[in-house]
Structures are given as C-alpha cells and as structure tokens.
Design a protein around this motif. Structure first.
Motif, PDB file in Angstrom:
ATOM      1  N   ALA A   1       0.831  -1.203   0.000  1.00  0.00           N
ATOM      2  CA  ALA A   1       0.000   0.000   0.000  1.00  0.00           C
ATOM      3  C   ALA A   1       0.866   1.254   0.000  1.00  0.00           C
ATOM      4  O   ALA A   1       0.588   2.219  -0.740  1.00  0.00           O
ATOM      5  CB  ALA A   1      -0.929  -0.009   1.209  1.00  0.00           C
TER       6      ALA A   1
ATOM      7  N   MET B   1      -2.394  -2.509  -6.534  1.00  0.00           N
ATOM      8  CA  MET B   1      -2.132  -3.745  -5.818  1.00  0.00           C
ATOM      9  C   MET B   1      -3.321  -4.688  -5.938  1.00  0.00           C
ATOM     10  O   MET B   1      -4.477  -4.266  -5.984  1.00  0.00           O
ATOM     11  CB  MET B   1      -1.806  -3.466  -4.343  1.00  0.00           C
TER      12      MET B   1
ATOM     13  N   THR C   1      -4.678  -8.054  -3.954  1.00  0.00           N
ATOM     14  CA  THR C   1      -4.435  -8.717  -2.680  1.00  0.00           C
ATOM     15  C   THR C   1      -4.997 -10.132  -2.687  1.00  0.00           C
ATOM     16  O   THR C   1      -6.192 -10.324  -2.898  1.00  0.00           O
ATOM     17  CB  THR C   1      -5.065  -7.918  -1.522  1.00  0.00           C
TER      18      THR C   1
ATOM     19  N   HIS D   1      -8.913  -6.309   4.932  1.00  0.00           N
ATOM     20  CA  HIS D   1      -8.099  -5.521   4.017  1.00  0.00           C
ATOM     21  C   HIS D   1      -8.557  -4.058   3.942  1.00  0.00           C
ATOM     22  O   HIS D   1      -7.740  -3.135   3.993  1.00  0.00           O
ATOM     23  CB  HIS D   1      -8.206  -6.104   2.599  1.00  0.00           C
TER      24      HIS D   1
ATOM     25  N   LEU E   1      -6.205  -0.808   4.633  1.00  0.00           N
ATOM     26  CA  LEU E   1      -5.812   0.072   3.540  1.00  0.00           C
ATOM     27  C   LEU E   1      -6.291   1.502   3.774  1.00  0.00           C
ATOM     28  O   LEU E   1      -5.580   2.472   3.454  1.00  0.00           O
ATOM     29  CB  LEU E   1      -6.361  -0.456   2.217  1.00  0.00           C
TER      30      LEU E   1
ATOM     31  N   ARG F   1      -6.800  -0.834  -5.602  1.00  0.00           N
ATOM     32  CA  ARG F   1      -6.710  -2.173  -5.021  1.00  0.00           C
ATOM     33  C   ARG F   1      -7.882  -3.034  -5.481  1.00  0.00           C
ATOM     34  O   ARG F   1      -9.042  -2.641  -5.420  1.00  0.00           O
ATOM     35  CB  ARG F   1      -6.709  -2.104  -3.500  1.00  0.00           C
TER      36      ARG F   1
ATOM     37  N   SER G   1      -9.090  -7.462  -5.561  1.00  0.00           N
ATOM     38  CA  SER G   1      -8.773  -8.752  -4.950  1.00  0.00           C
ATOM     39  C   SER G   1      -9.736  -9.808  -5.463  1.00  0.00           C
ATOM     40  O   SER G   1     -10.824  -9.480  -5.961  1.00  0.00           O
ATOM     41  CB  SER G   1      -8.843  -8.676  -3.421  1.00  0.00           C
TER      42      SER G   1
END
Length: 348
Positions: free
Chosen positions: A108, A119, A121, A142, A146, A310, A312
């Motif tokens: 991060a 990113m 994750t 998360h 973050l 971000r 995921s």
C-alpha cells in the motif's frame, strides 16, 4: 503500464500463494509486470505444489526495478515479511496473519508513493489477522487496513476518507453501505449520511470507469422494501430521502427497490441488458450473495474511495483445500485484469 502491479501473497496457510503460482504458470502474459510482495520460501513451496511438469522459478528481488529483467513464468518476489520455513496449511496462525498484514502495508505504501500502479491482494484470514498482534488486530480486514494507510499517508482524519467495497463480475456490480459489521450493527449503520456518501463514492468511481454517470439502483433494507411501512420504516425515513438528495445533486439514483428482485434487474446477461449499472446494497451479505452465486471464480473485490488502486479475488483463504493443489486462480486473474483496466483509465 510502465509501473508494476503488486500482488500480496495473502495468508501463507491458505490458497493465496498457490493461486499466484498458478496464475504465473497458466497466464504468463497476463501476469507480466506483476511483482509478488511476500515470502520467498512460501512462494517456492506453492510453486512446487503447482508444478506441471516443472516448478516455476521464484526469484528474490532486491527492488521493484529488478522485475523488468525477469523472464516469463518466473515469479519475482520482494521479501517483505518473515515466516518460519513451514507454516501448516489450513491452520489459523498469528504468525501468518502478521506476515500477510506486513505485506499489505508495504505494498500500500509503495502504491501511495507512486512506485507501483496498484495492488492485487490475495486472501487473508480474519482470525489470523486478529491474532497478529496489536499493530494489526484492530482491523477487520483488508479494506480497513488500507484505509488506515491511506489516511496516514495523506495526513487526514479517517472520517475525511470514507471507503466502500464493490464486488463485481461481468454480469453484476454491487456496492455496500457497510462492510464488516455484525448484522445488528450493519442495520444501525443504514443512515441518511452513510447512504448518501455511498452514492457519491459510487458515482465518482464508476463515472471514471464507465465514462458516464452510472445508473444506481438502491436496494431496500426490509422485505419488499418495507411495503409502504408495513415491514419497516427505514425506506421511508432514511433511504428515500437520501436518494432524493443524491438526485438533487445530479446523481442517477433510483429506488428503494425490493432487495429480492433488484439484483436481477441489474444483471447483464445474453439477450437481457441490465437496467442499472450497479446496486447499492444495505449490508454485506445482501450485496455479496448475488454476486458470488453468479460465480466466485470471476468475482472481483474493488476498494472505492481511496487514492490507491486495489482489487482482490472474490473468495477467501479456503483453508479446507489449502495445500491440495485444487485451488482455482480464475478470480485472481480477473482481479489482475480489472486492476490493469482501472490503472489504464486512471493514467488516461
């Protein structure tokens, strides 16, 4: 992209390292420019687990700049945590939780500094995170971790940087008013301010990705959206006024709609274009069950509202199959594709 995407390895006792290794093995072109933030020994164990017919090489990188020299199907790892040689698969461990959190924090900060484009994750285990110690045990997941890193970087109060979770696949998008709360607390979190803030965050984020204002459908909290007050008053006293306030600001928001039918109206399927671009769900399970039912393997979690990108996978650590070689990397690959798409739009 000129900057790399960072992939955090997730919980070492789960399937995160395995799906990372499988993604590099099966889709080397899609994973080009991706760097893993994790533990080299853990990624090497995962590579051995997914060997077909040979294990992929795992290279220890000294810096992000070294990644550009890696050949295809070589997993580049920045060692940003410490773990024992063998973390047992499928077992909750504070050591694994701490290592996963350290990787998230490093990634991060690198994204916030502009050293990486974004990113992706891999999954963490919330019990392991809670057992990770006082630096990390206050974060439910998360998103909250973050958010804390983003506000620290910007030097702003937490209240000034609200975040929301969006779950999306090719057929459906949903954004949550609240994230990781008990159901009792989540119902209490349905306020005029929270919903209006959610609509604003969703409008900004999807306007950037769609190139136009999103059509936002707001789900009710109660069965049949309260049925005119027979099954609850929140739709009349909270949800409808927040929608009206959003519309007064020029946002395309509609509702409240019955929660048991609105997701079908927002689903894009062959021969049936969606009526809405996104559903605003009142709480975690109301929004996530429809998306996950359509296929966990293609679902992507996107954090909205932060000054870092971000995404995921839309699944957890899968402790029940960790270490068996049976994990599916499809959702991770979908998260990488979406991160690339969003990074390109941000650059543009």
């Amino acid at each position: 992209m000129t900057r790399p995407l960072l992939i955090t390895m997730g919980d070492a006792a789960g399937i995160g390292p395995e799906i990372i290794a499988k993604a590099f093995r099966d889709q080397p072109h899609e994973m080009a420019g991706c760097v893993v933030v994790g533990d080299v020994a853990t990624l090497r164990r995962a590579s051995q687990l997914t060997a077909a017919p040979l294990a992929l090489p795992v290279a220890l990188l000294d810096s992000l700049a070294d990644a550009s020299a890696l050949p295809p199907r070589c997993i580049g790892v920045l060692q940003k945590c410490e773990l024992p040689a063998h973390i047992p698969y499928g077992v909750v461990s504070g050591l694994a939780g701490k290592a996963a959190a350290e990787c998230i924090v490093w990634a991060a900060r690198a994204v916030l500094r502009g050293e990486a484009a974004g990113m992706v994750t891999a999954p963490i285990h919330k019990e392991a995170l809670a057992a990770a110690g006082p630096m990390f045990d206050r974060y439910p997941g998360h998103t909250e971790l973050l958010q804390a890193e983003a506000v620290a970087f910007m030097g702003r109060p937490m209240a000034d940087v609200p975040v929301r979770m969006m779950l999306a696949n090719d057929e459906l998008r949903t954004v949550l008013v609240s994230i990781h709360l008990s159901l009792r607390d989540a119902i209490a979190a349905v306020t005029f301010e929270q919903l209006l803030q959610t609509l604003r965050i969703t409008h900004r984020a999807l306007s950037a990705s769609l190139g136009r204002a999103p059509r936002m459908a707001v789900a009710g909290l109660n069965p049949h959206a309260g049925e005119g007050g027979l099954f609850g008053s929140e739709e009349q006293t909270i949800i409808a006024p927040a929608i009206a306030a959003a519309r007064a600001e020029g946002l395309d928001a509609s509702g409240p709609f019955a929660p048991d039918t609105v997701f079908m109206r927002a689903r894009h399927a062959p021969g049936k274009p969606r009526e809405f671009d996104v559903v605003i769900a009142m709480y975690h399970d109301q929004g996530l069950i429809p998306v996950k039912y359509l296929g966990v393997e293609q679902g992507v979690n996107v954090t909205l509202g932060l000054n870092l990108l971000r995404t995921s996978p839309d699944h957890g650590t899968a402790f029940d199959i960790a270490g068996t070689g049976r994990a599916d990397a499809s959702s991770l690959l979908a998260a990488v594709r979406m991160a690339r798409q969003l990074a390109g739009q941000k650059a543009g």
